[in-house]
Design a protein around this motif. Structure first.
Motif, PDB file in Angstrom:
ATOM      1  N   THR A  96      70.102 104.609  57.576  1.00  0.00           N
ATOM      2  CA  THR A  96      71.476 104.159  57.345  1.00  0.00           C
ATOM      3  C   THR A  96      72.491 105.205  57.792  1.00  0.00           C
ATOM      4  O   THR A  96      73.571 104.860  58.283  1.00  0.00           O
ATOM      5  CB  THR A  96      71.695 103.761  55.876  1.00  0.00           C
ATOM      6  OG1 THR A  96      72.987 103.137  55.749  1.00  0.00           O
ATOM      7  CG2 THR A  96      71.645 104.953  54.933  1.00  0.00           C
ATOM      8  N   ASP A 117      75.069  99.995  58.636  1.00  0.00           N
ATOM      9  CA  ASP A 117      74.482  98.846  57.954  1.00  0.00           C
ATOM     10  C   ASP A 117      73.121  98.551  58.590  1.00  0.00           C
ATOM     11  O   ASP A 117      73.002  98.475  59.821  1.00  0.00           O
ATOM     12  CB  ASP A 117      75.383  97.618  58.094  1.00  0.00           C
ATOM     13  CG  ASP A 117      76.707  97.764  57.355  1.00  0.00           C
ATOM     14  OD1 ASP A 117      76.973  98.860  56.798  1.00  0.00           O
ATOM     15  OD2 ASP A 117      77.495  96.799  57.364  1.00  0.00           O
ATOM     16  N   TYR A 135      67.707  96.112  54.592  1.00  0.00           N
ATOM     17  CA  TYR A 135      67.317  96.893  53.413  1.00  0.00           C
ATOM     18  C   TYR A 135      66.699  95.994  52.347  1.00  0.00           C
ATOM     19  O   TYR A 135      65.502  96.071  52.075  1.00  0.00           O
ATOM     20  CB  TYR A 135      68.527  97.654  52.863  1.00  0.00           C
ATOM     21  CG  TYR A 135      68.236  98.535  51.667  1.00  0.00           C
ATOM     22  CD1 TYR A 135      67.707  99.808  51.843  1.00  0.00           C
ATOM     23  CD2 TYR A 135      68.506  98.104  50.365  1.00  0.00           C
ATOM     24  CE1 TYR A 135      67.435 100.630  50.760  1.00  0.00           C
ATOM     25  CE2 TYR A 135      68.247  98.916  49.280  1.00  0.00           C
ATOM     26  CZ  TYR A 135      67.710 100.174  49.465  1.00  0.00           C
ATOM     27  OH  TYR A 135      67.441 100.982  48.379  1.00  0.00           O
ATOM     28  N   SER A 136      67.479  95.115  51.762  1.00  0.00           N
ATOM     29  CA  SER A 136      66.993  94.329  50.620  1.00  0.00           C
ATOM     30  C   SER A 136      65.976  93.264  51.021  1.00  0.00           C
ATOM     31  O   SER A 136      65.197  92.817  50.167  1.00  0.00           O
ATOM     32  CB  SER A 136      68.173  93.671  49.888  1.00  0.00           C
ATOM     33  OG  SER A 136      68.876  92.788  50.749  1.00  0.00           O
ATOM     34  N   GLU A 137      65.952  92.856  52.283  1.00  0.00           N
ATOM     35  CA  GLU A 137      65.015  91.816  52.718  1.00  0.00           C
ATOM     36  C   GLU A 137      63.911  92.359  53.622  1.00  0.00           C
ATOM     37  O   GLU A 137      63.215  91.599  54.299  1.00  0.00           O
ATOM     38  CB  GLU A 137      65.770  90.696  53.445  1.00  0.00           C
ATOM     39  CG  GLU A 137      66.706  89.905  52.539  1.00  0.00           C
ATOM     40  CD  GLU A 137      67.345  88.721  53.247  1.00  0.00           C
ATOM     41  OE1 GLU A 137      67.102  88.549  54.464  1.00  0.00           O
ATOM     42  OE2 GLU A 137      68.082  87.970  52.589  1.00  0.00           O
ATOM     43  N   TYR A 145      71.268  92.345  57.229  1.00  0.00           N
ATOM     44  CA  TYR A 145      71.719  93.736  57.245  1.00  0.00           C
ATOM     45  C   TYR A 145      72.576  93.969  56.003  1.00  0.00           C
ATOM     46  O   TYR A 145      73.616  93.320  55.836  1.00  0.00           O
ATOM     47  CB  TYR A 145      72.554  94.028  58.488  1.00  0.00           C
ATOM     48  CG  TYR A 145      71.779  94.203  59.771  1.00  0.00           C
ATOM     49  CD1 TYR A 145      71.931  95.360  60.534  1.00  0.00           C
ATOM     50  CD2 TYR A 145      70.927  93.208  60.243  1.00  0.00           C
ATOM     51  CE1 TYR A 145      71.243  95.523  61.736  1.00  0.00           C
ATOM     52  CE2 TYR A 145      70.231  93.355  61.432  1.00  0.00           C
ATOM     53  CZ  TYR A 145      70.389  94.515  62.174  1.00  0.00           C
ATOM     54  OH  TYR A 145      69.700  94.677  63.359  1.00  0.00           O
ATOM     55  N   ASP A 146      72.144  94.902  55.160  1.00  0.00           N
ATOM     56  CA  ASP A 146      72.942  95.220  53.968  1.00  0.00           C
ATOM     57  C   ASP A 146      74.060  96.188  54.338  1.00  0.00           C
ATOM     58  O   ASP A 146      73.922  97.015  55.250  1.00  0.00           O
ATOM     59  CB  ASP A 146      72.055  95.857  52.906  1.00  0.00           C
ATOM     60  CG  ASP A 146      71.003  94.902  52.375  1.00  0.00           C
ATOM     61  OD1 ASP A 146      71.184  94.397  51.261  1.00  0.00           O
ATOM     62  OD2 ASP A 146      70.007  94.656  53.089  1.00  0.00           O
ATOM     63  N   GLU A 147      75.150  96.115  53.609  1.00  0.00           N
ATOM     64  CA  GLU A 147      76.250  97.049  53.828  1.00  0.00           C
ATOM     65  C   GLU A 147      75.853  98.431  53.328  1.00  0.00           C
ATOM     66  O   GLU A 147      75.160  98.577  52.326  1.00  0.00           O
ATOM     67  CB  GLU A 147      77.510  96.552  53.126  1.00  0.00           C
ATOM     68  CG  GLU A 147      78.040  95.246  53.692  1.00  0.00           C
ATOM     69  CD  GLU A 147      79.341  94.817  53.038  1.00  0.00           C
ATOM     70  OE1 GLU A 147      80.130  95.702  52.649  1.00  0.00           O
ATOM     71  OE2 GLU A 147      79.569  93.599  52.915  1.00  0.00           O
ATOM     72  N   ALA A 190      76.341  99.322  49.610  1.00  0.00           N
ATOM     73  CA  ALA A 190      75.328  98.769  48.710  1.00  0.00           C
ATOM     74  C   ALA A 190      74.009  99.519  48.844  1.00  0.00           C
ATOM     75  O   ALA A 190      73.291  99.736  47.850  1.00  0.00           O
ATOM     76  CB  ALA A 190      75.118  97.284  49.002  1.00  0.00           C
ATOM     77  N   ILE A 191      73.679  99.924  50.063  1.00  0.00           N
ATOM     78  CA  ILE A 191      72.443 100.678  50.286  1.00  0.00           C
ATOM     79  C   ILE A 191      72.502 102.010  49.536  1.00  0.00           C
ATOM     80  O   ILE A 191      71.520 102.412  48.886  1.00  0.00           O
ATOM     81  CB  ILE A 191      72.220 100.903  51.792  1.00  0.00           C
ATOM     82  CG1 ILE A 191      71.952  99.569  52.495  1.00  0.00           C
ATOM     83  CG2 ILE A 191      71.057 101.865  52.027  1.00  0.00           C
ATOM     84  CD1 ILE A 191      71.975  99.660  54.011  1.00  0.00           C
ATOM     85  N   SER A 200      71.966 101.539  45.853  1.00  0.00           N
ATOM     86  CA  SER A 200      70.565 101.280  45.557  1.00  0.00           C
ATOM     87  C   SER A 200      69.708 102.537  45.725  1.00  0.00           C
ATOM     88  O   SER A 200      68.823 102.804  44.895  1.00  0.00           O
ATOM     89  CB  SER A 200      70.033 100.172  46.469  1.00  0.00           C
ATOM     90  OG  SER A 200      68.661  99.934  46.239  1.00  0.00           O
ATOM     91  N   ASN A 213      71.911  87.938  62.269  1.00  0.00           N
ATOM     92  CA  ASN A 213      72.168  89.035  61.351  1.00  0.00           C
ATOM     93  C   ASN A 213      72.694  90.271  62.084  1.00  0.00           C
ATOM     94  O   ASN A 213      73.557  90.990  61.562  1.00  0.00           O
ATOM     95  CB  ASN A 213      70.890  89.383  60.581  1.00  0.00           C
ATOM     96  CG  ASN A 213      70.514  88.309  59.592  1.00  0.00           C
ATOM     97  OD1 ASN A 213      71.344  87.840  58.804  1.00  0.00           O
ATOM     98  ND2 ASN A 213      69.254  87.881  59.616  1.00  0.00           N
TER      99      ASN A 213
END
Length: 484
Positions: free
Chosen positions: A129, A134, A137-139, A152-154, A157-158, A161, A463
């Motif tokens: 990251t 971005d 990450y979560s998926e 793609y997570d922001e 937020a990454i 986490s 994405n």
């Protein structure tokens, strides 16, 4: 024909007779199920990701942080960075294995492996990251659920986490009845060392938010510093997150003669003029350790270290300062001919001290910034085995003056050959202010990130496009979230 019939009859009899005995042909010394051997996943993910970090540090990170420069094939030094898809893939392969390890460990109540997996994932994700912005990450690792195109997570937020994952790992490792781990290349199963690494890495990631979310940065760092019993961090060089390679190929340091890294390729890289000027300005003896005198100066009996200017186009780069014999290589005995002298540095104790020095300088913790700063300097000299001059800490440019620039100058030296950390910290703070595009660079502003791999644009287009638009365009000059 009779021979064929006879052989067939014998084989049939043999197969029939095997059914009559309760005998296994399985080798008891071979791991038949990963469920009983989680250490295989741990070893593999560590080996892959750490070797990637070392290779990337040598060939890209040192150039991006202007510790080194190239004398031929200089396009990367001109900011032709490409998409770095190989690094992207290797870190995600390691994360895949780490997630499988975490799942397996949860299913079998192997809490130690859960914690170590979280730490390794976070370390790898943090590099991804920081270098791309971005990212998925979560998926990630949801192919079993038929999700082949992760969102793609922001980056905000990454980071939230990642800090939570490291706090969770710390809590797990604080518990009782922990399973001893095996296959651990980094700390040889020492769970106290893993816990210190988790919290030290939390410090690094929290400080990364200094300009975009200082309240989060200060609260996390104050929490860790204020309760060392519950949040232990590295306390000396004995706690360094640094891997010592083996002496023989294929597990020697990847950028060495033993690993069949070509000496010609090694010689394409030289210590940079920028790094030499900085160290000479401080009369810093680490310079004589990091680099060799030029071949010409040795031949004429007046050894001197001369750096290569970053960002010079091919042709003129090869003749700069007179050419190959007039430019200094990185210490070729230590960094190349010795198969495992140079460690893979994930994070050093000295970096922790510089983090605390900056936190104190900013008023986030009550400790003494000068004490942290001087301990960071001293411990880095000790790490490299270089004697600290008696007057070094009082010299102009070194003496503590409560400025961020002074702290960052020494932190920058500390981050030499540590994945992309010197470059990343420059983008966070603007120091050293002496880093700038070279004379032939393609951009007049210093880039901030890698472009997304081309495979992402073709195989995960929706994405990819959403993320590229969200961050302001998929260019190397687009700033990542924490840089704004």
């Amino acid at each position: 024909m009779k021979k064929i019939f006879f052989i067939a009859t014998v084989l049939a009899a043999a197969l029939w007779s095997c059914d009559k005995f309760d005998v296994s042909n399985d080798n008891p010394d071979v791991a038949l199920s990963i469920n009983q051997n989680p250490e295989l996943l741990l070893t593999n993910l560590q080996r892959r990701s750490i070797r990637e970090a070392v290779g990337g540090s040598w060939s890209e990170g040192n150039l991006m942080g202007q510790y080194g420069a190239r004398i031929v094939f200089t396009s990367f030094d001109l900011f032709d960075w490409g998409d770095q898809g190989g690094a992207w893939n290797n870190y995600y392969y390691a994360i895949r294995d780490a997630k499988e390890l975490e799942t397996l460990a949860n299913e079998n109540e192997l809490k130690s492996y859960v914690a170590v997996s979280k730490i390794m994932q976070t370390w790898a994700y943090s590099i991804l990251t920081d270098m791309w912005g971005d990212i998925p990450y979560s998926e990630v690792n949801q192919a079993s659920e038929e999700n082949y195109t992760p969102m793609y997570d922001e980056q905000e937020a990454i980071y939230t986490s990642m800090l939570a994952e490291l706090a969770s790992a710390n809590s797990i490792l604080a518990g009782a009845d922990l399973t001893q781990i095996k296959g651990d290349l980094l700390f040889d199963g020492d769970l106290d060392m893993w816990r210190k690494f988790a919290n030290s890495l939390r410090l690094r990631l929290a400080l990364r938010l200094s300009e975009v979310s200082p309240s989060t940065a200060s609260s996390v760092i104050a929490e860790i510093y204020g309760d060392p019993g519950q949040n232990p961090v590295m306390e000396s060089n004995d706690d360094n997150a640094a891997l010592t390679f083996l002496a023989a190929n294929p597990d020697a340091h990847p950028v060495t003669e033993e690993s069949v890294y070509r000496v010609g390729s090694y010689n394409e890289y030289r210590i940079s003029e920028h790094f030499v000027t900085m160290l000479e300005g401080l009369n810093d003896p680490r310079l004589e350790f990091f680099a060799d005198p030029t071949a010409n100066s040795v031949e004429v009996g007046t050894p001197e270290i001369v750096g290569m200017l970053n960002g010079v186009v091919d042709g003129p780069a090869y003749t700069y300062q007179g050419g190959d014999a007039f430019l200094s290589k990185f210490n070729i005995d230590y960094f190349y001919f010795q198969s495992n002298a140079n460690q893979a540095r994930l994070m050093l104790y000295s970096e922790v001290q510089f983090i605390l020095a900056e936190a104190a300088q900013r008023g986030w913790i009550t400790g003494n910034a000068q004490t942290f700063y001087e301990e960071g300097v001293t411990s880095n000299f000790e790490y490299w085995g270089v004697d600290l001059p008696a007057d070094y800490l009082t010299r102009t440019g070194v003496a503590f003056d409560n400025s961020l620039e002074t702290i960052m100058t020494q932190k920058y030296i500390n981050l030499f050959y540590t994945d992309y950390q010197g470059f990343i910290e420059y983008k966070r703070t603007g120091f050293p202010a002496t880093i700038e595009p070279g004379p032939d660079a393609f951009y007049d502003v210093y880039p901030s990130r890698f472009e997304y791999p081309s495979n992402e644009e073709s195989l995960n287009n929706a994405n990819y496009t959403e993320a590229a638009n969200r961050i302001g365009g998929d260019q190397i000059t687009t700033k990542v979230w924490w840089e704004n």
